[in-house]
Write an enzyme that holds these catalytic residues in place. Structure first.
Site, PDB file in Angstrom:
ATOM      1  N   ASN A  45       8.842   0.770  42.943  1.00 36.03           N
ATOM      2  CA  ASN A  45      10.136   0.659  43.325  1.00 36.03           C
ATOM      3  C   ASN A  45      11.050  -0.180  42.409  1.00 36.03           C
ATOM      4  O   ASN A  45      12.128  -0.366  42.721  1.00 36.03           O
ATOM      5  CB  ASN A  45       9.861  -0.107  44.503  1.00 36.03           C
ATOM      6  CG  ASN A  45      10.924  -0.877  45.148  1.00 36.03           C
ATOM      7  OD1 ASN A  45      11.886  -0.491  45.571  1.00 36.03           O
ATOM      8  ND2 ASN A  45      11.118  -2.204  44.941  1.00 36.03           N
TER       9      ASN A  45
ATOM     10  N   SER B 123      17.340   7.458  42.903  1.00 39.86           N
ATOM     11  CA  SER B 123      18.483   7.196  43.523  1.00 39.86           C
ATOM     12  C   SER B 123      19.421   8.582  43.613  1.00 39.86           C
ATOM     13  O   SER B 123      19.171   9.452  42.696  1.00 39.86           O
ATOM     14  CB  SER B 123      19.087   6.194  42.730  1.00 39.86           C
ATOM     15  OG  SER B 123      20.553   6.002  43.151  1.00 39.86           O
TER      16      SER B 123
ATOM     17  N   TYR C 124      21.667   3.857  34.373  1.00 40.31           N
ATOM     18  CA  TYR C 124      20.943   3.591  35.610  1.00 40.31           C
ATOM     19  C   TYR C 124      20.938   5.167  35.972  1.00 40.31           C
ATOM     20  O   TYR C 124      19.656   5.439  36.342  1.00 40.31           O
ATOM     21  CB  TYR C 124      21.818   3.099  36.834  1.00 40.31           C
ATOM     22  CG  TYR C 124      21.121   2.903  38.042  1.00 40.31           C
ATOM     23  CD1 TYR C 124      20.292   1.833  38.353  1.00 40.31           C
ATOM     24  CD2 TYR C 124      21.644   3.739  38.882  1.00 40.31           C
ATOM     25  CE1 TYR C 124      19.389   1.913  39.490  1.00 40.31           C
ATOM     26  CE2 TYR C 124      21.009   3.463  40.354  1.00 40.31           C
ATOM     27  CZ  TYR C 124      19.916   2.705  40.505  1.00 40.31           C
ATOM     28  OH  TYR C 124      19.422   2.558  41.801  1.00 40.31           O
ATOM     29  N   ALA C 125      21.670   5.976  35.971  1.00 39.55           N
ATOM     30  CA  ALA C 125      21.318   7.470  36.324  1.00 39.55           C
ATOM     31  C   ALA C 125      20.543   8.034  35.404  1.00 39.55           C
ATOM     32  O   ALA C 125      19.859   8.908  35.989  1.00 39.55           O
ATOM     33  CB  ALA C 125      23.108   8.025  36.289  1.00 39.55           C
ATOM     34  N   ALA C 126      20.849   7.984  33.996  1.00 41.47           N
ATOM     35  CA  ALA C 126      19.762   8.563  33.147  1.00 41.47           C
ATOM     36  C   ALA C 126      18.352   8.051  33.624  1.00 41.47           C
ATOM     37  O   ALA C 126      17.448   8.819  33.449  1.00 41.47           O
ATOM     38  CB  ALA C 126      19.939   8.057  31.682  1.00 41.47           C
ATOM     39  N   SER C 127      18.173   6.639  33.986  1.00 37.26           N
ATOM     40  CA  SER C 127      16.709   6.244  34.158  1.00 37.26           C
ATOM     41  C   SER C 127      16.095   7.061  35.465  1.00 37.26           C
ATOM     42  O   SER C 127      15.077   7.195  35.590  1.00 37.26           O
ATOM     43  CB  SER C 127      16.754   4.862  34.448  1.00 37.26           C
ATOM     44  OG  SER C 127      17.400   4.388  35.638  1.00 37.26           O
ATOM     45  N   LYS C 128      17.244   7.253  36.477  1.00 42.92           N
ATOM     46  CA  LYS C 128      16.581   7.608  37.767  1.00 42.92           C
ATOM     47  C   LYS C 128      16.620   9.156  37.762  1.00 42.92           C
ATOM     48  O   LYS C 128      15.844   9.717  38.421  1.00 42.92           O
ATOM     49  CB  LYS C 128      17.762   7.066  38.833  1.00 42.92           C
ATOM     50  CG  LYS C 128      17.529   5.776  39.273  1.00 42.92           C
ATOM     51  CD  LYS C 128      16.515   5.131  39.794  1.00 42.92           C
ATOM     52  CE  LYS C 128      16.386   3.635  40.014  1.00 42.92           C
ATOM     53  NZ  LYS C 128      15.155   3.414  40.446  1.00 42.92           N
TER      54      LYS C 128
ATOM     55  N   ILE D  72      22.243   1.466  50.488  1.00 42.41           N
ATOM     56  CA  ILE D  72      21.213   0.918  51.123  1.00 42.41           C
ATOM     57  C   ILE D  72      21.720  -0.690  51.239  1.00 42.41           C
ATOM     58  O   ILE D  72      21.839  -1.202  50.162  1.00 42.41           O
ATOM     59  CB  ILE D  72      19.683   0.757  50.688  1.00 42.41           C
ATOM     60  CG1 ILE D  72      19.211   2.332  50.470  1.00 42.41           C
ATOM     61  CG2 ILE D  72      18.881   0.101  51.615  1.00 42.41           C
ATOM     62  CD1 ILE D  72      19.113   3.303  51.834  1.00 42.41           C
TER      63      ILE D  72
HETATM   64  P1  NAD Z   1      16.525  -5.280  44.362  1.00 46.72           P
HETATM   65  O1  NAD Z   1      17.075  -6.217  43.220  1.00 46.72           O
HETATM   66  O2  NAD Z   1      16.782  -6.306  45.811  1.00 46.72           O
HETATM   67  O3  NAD Z   1      14.979  -5.423  44.218  1.00 46.72           O
HETATM   68  C1  NAD Z   1      14.246  -4.907  43.092  1.00 46.72           C
HETATM   69  C2  NAD Z   1      13.191  -5.653  42.878  1.00 46.72           C
HETATM   70  O4  NAD Z   1      12.678  -5.276  41.755  1.00 46.72           O
HETATM   71  C3  NAD Z   1      13.151  -7.077  42.875  1.00 46.72           C
HETATM   72  O5  NAD Z   1      12.084  -7.636  43.779  1.00 46.72           O
HETATM   73  C4  NAD Z   1      12.821  -7.302  41.318  1.00 46.72           C
HETATM   74  O6  NAD Z   1      12.345  -8.494  41.134  1.00 46.72           O
HETATM   75  C5  NAD Z   1      11.953  -6.397  40.926  1.00 46.72           C
HETATM   76  N1  NAD Z   1      11.911  -6.038  39.438  1.00 46.72           N
HETATM   77  C6  NAD Z   1      13.124  -6.011  38.707  1.00 46.72           C
HETATM   78  N2  NAD Z   1      12.559  -5.825  37.491  1.00 46.72           N
HETATM   79  C7  NAD Z   1      11.183  -5.811  37.464  1.00 46.72           C
HETATM   80  C8  NAD Z   1      10.109  -5.562  36.679  1.00 46.72           C
HETATM   81  N3  NAD Z   1      10.502  -5.608  35.291  1.00 46.72           N
HETATM   82  N4  NAD Z   1       8.680  -5.856  36.790  1.00 46.72           N
HETATM   83  C9  NAD Z   1       8.494  -5.800  38.436  1.00 46.72           C
HETATM   84  N5  NAD Z   1       9.534  -6.093  39.535  1.00 46.72           N
HETATM   85  C10 NAD Z   1      10.865  -5.875  38.853  1.00 46.72           C
HETATM   86  O7  NAD Z   1      17.038  -4.049  44.602  1.00 46.72           O
HETATM   87  P2  NAD Z   1      16.960  -2.904  45.860  1.00 46.72           P
HETATM   88  O8  NAD Z   1      17.913  -2.603  46.195  1.00 46.72           O
HETATM   89  O9  NAD Z   1      15.736  -3.419  46.997  1.00 46.72           O
HETATM   90  O10 NAD Z   1      16.211  -1.851  44.889  1.00 46.72           O
HETATM   91  C11 NAD Z   1      14.899  -1.317  45.277  1.00 46.72           C
HETATM   92  C12 NAD Z   1      14.684  -0.075  44.234  1.00 46.72           C
HETATM   93  O11 NAD Z   1      15.530   0.948  45.054  1.00 46.72           O
HETATM   94  C13 NAD Z   1      15.143   0.122  42.816  1.00 46.72           C
HETATM   95  O12 NAD Z   1      14.491   0.807  42.136  1.00 46.72           O
HETATM   96  C14 NAD Z   1      16.698   0.636  43.291  1.00 46.72           C
HETATM   97  O13 NAD Z   1      17.018   1.217  41.805  1.00 46.72           O
HETATM   98  C15 NAD Z   1      16.567   1.478  44.161  1.00 46.72           C
HETATM   99  N6  NAD Z   1      17.758   2.055  44.874  1.00 46.72           N
HETATM  100  C16 NAD Z   1      18.515   1.089  45.437  1.00 46.72           C
HETATM  101  C17 NAD Z   1      19.536   1.470  46.231  1.00 46.72           C
HETATM  102  C18 NAD Z   1      20.187   0.478  46.942  1.00 46.72           C
HETATM  103  O14 NAD Z   1      21.649   0.921  47.704  1.00 46.72           O
HETATM  104  N7  NAD Z   1      20.146  -0.693  47.427  1.00 46.72           N
HETATM  105  C19 NAD Z   1      19.900   2.613  46.085  1.00 46.72           C
HETATM  106  C20 NAD Z   1      19.214   3.534  45.395  1.00 46.72           C
HETATM  107  C21 NAD Z   1      18.048   3.308  44.891  1.00 46.72           C
END
Ligand code: NAD
Length: 248
Positions: free
Chosen positions: A91, A143, A156-160, A189
């Site tokens: 995640n 994502s 970000y898009a490339a990573s996902k 979200i």
């Molecule tokens: P967030 O920033 O609230 O949480 C991200 C978490 O990842 C945090 O707890 C952070 O400490 C942790 N993190 C970051 N770098 C890290 C690392 N190197 N090692 C370990 N932990 C690390 O973001 P979120 O919105 O909860 O997103 C969670 C996931 O869902 C992400 O992968 C994000 O790309 C994806 N996502 C989120 C949304 C959205 O709308 N919020 C949409 C699509 C995808």
């Protein structure tokens, strides 16, 4: 019905947002939860207490998922502490948005390293455990942006999108050993992060979603519970969009 009774799950980046929602949902479904956090020890301890209150075994590990050696040490520590690993939810993720014209090489590389290399590191380290057990479920958080692209988020898009290709390849490689690998692609979200945004802008986003609302962390978490559970035992290599109908 508890869908993950007795299973051991690792969730990366679980101190807040979607990861925290996944950890709580897994615990509510009876899983023992190992989770990682990056910086705040207090947040890690608070979540451990919250999870333990649900009657399961929980432990937080300070670990950077983008660092291959730390991922390997994490897997070893979890096996020592919990005895086995049934599910990994990758995640952890970051954004460093900007138009390509202004995007530095460093901002591109950093996002790829944290979002994509982390999935490689964790999967590579855990695979020997899952192969030995001849079972396991890996759930990678992608994502809708990885499916469709987004202006201002090329890194970000490339990573996902990379996560999706990786997920499908792992599903093909490990399927014969009863190891499944799927991706979840959340749309918009609403988390602590989006709560600070301008309400009018956010309402505009909600109005453009067929279900007319942003998703909650629990919406993503429920999809992860399903993919980690035996309810999805014949599902592998798939991308499950959790986006209120955004990508149809
Ligand atoms: P967030 O920033 O609230 O949480 C991200 C978490 O990842 C945090 O707890 C952070 O400490 C942790 N993190 C970051 N770098 C890290 C690392 N190197 N090692 C370990 N932990 C690390 O973001 P979120 O919105 O909860 O997103 C969670 C996931 O869902 C992400 O992968 C994000 O790309 C994806 N996502 C989120 C949304 C959205 O709308 N919020 C949409 C699509 C995808």
């Amino acid at each position: 019905m508890k869908l993950l009774e007795g299973k051991v799950a690792i969730i990366t980046g679980a101190s807040k947002g979607i990861g925290k929602g996944i950890a709580l949902a897994f615990a509510q479904h009876g899983a023992n939860v190992a989770f990682t956090y990056l910086s705040s020890v207090e947040q890690g301890l608070a979540l451990t207490a919250e999870l333990e209150a649900l009657g399961i075994k929980a432990k937080g590990y300070r670990s950077d998922a983008s660092d291959a050696q730390q991922a390997e040490e994490l897997i070893n520590a979890v096996v020592e502490d919990f005895g086995r690993i049934d599910c990994v939810v990758n995640n952890a993720g970051i954004t460093k948005d900007g138009l390509l014209m202004r995007m530095s090489e460093d901002d591109f590389n950093k996002v790829i390293r944290v979002n994509l290399n982390s999935v490689f590191n964790m999967t590579k380290s855990v695979q020997r455990i899952l192969l030995k057990q001849r079972s396991g479920s890996i759930v990678n958080i992608s994502s809708v942006v990885g499916v469709k692209g987004n202006a201002g988020q090329a890194n970000y898009a490339a990573s996902k999108a990379g996560i999706i290709g990786f997920t499908k390849s792992v599903a093909l490689e490990l399927g014969s050993r009863n190891i499944r690998c799927n991706a979840v692609a959340p749309g918009f979200i609403e988390t602590e992060m989006t709560a600070i945004l301008d309400e009018k802008t956010v309402q505009g986003w909600r109005d453009a979603i067929p279900l007319r609302r942003g998703g909650q962390a629990a919406d993503v978490a429920n999809a992860c519970v399903f993919l980690a559970s035996d309810m999805s035992s014949y599902i592998s290599g798939q991308v499950l969009n959790v986006d209120g109908g955004m990508l149809t």
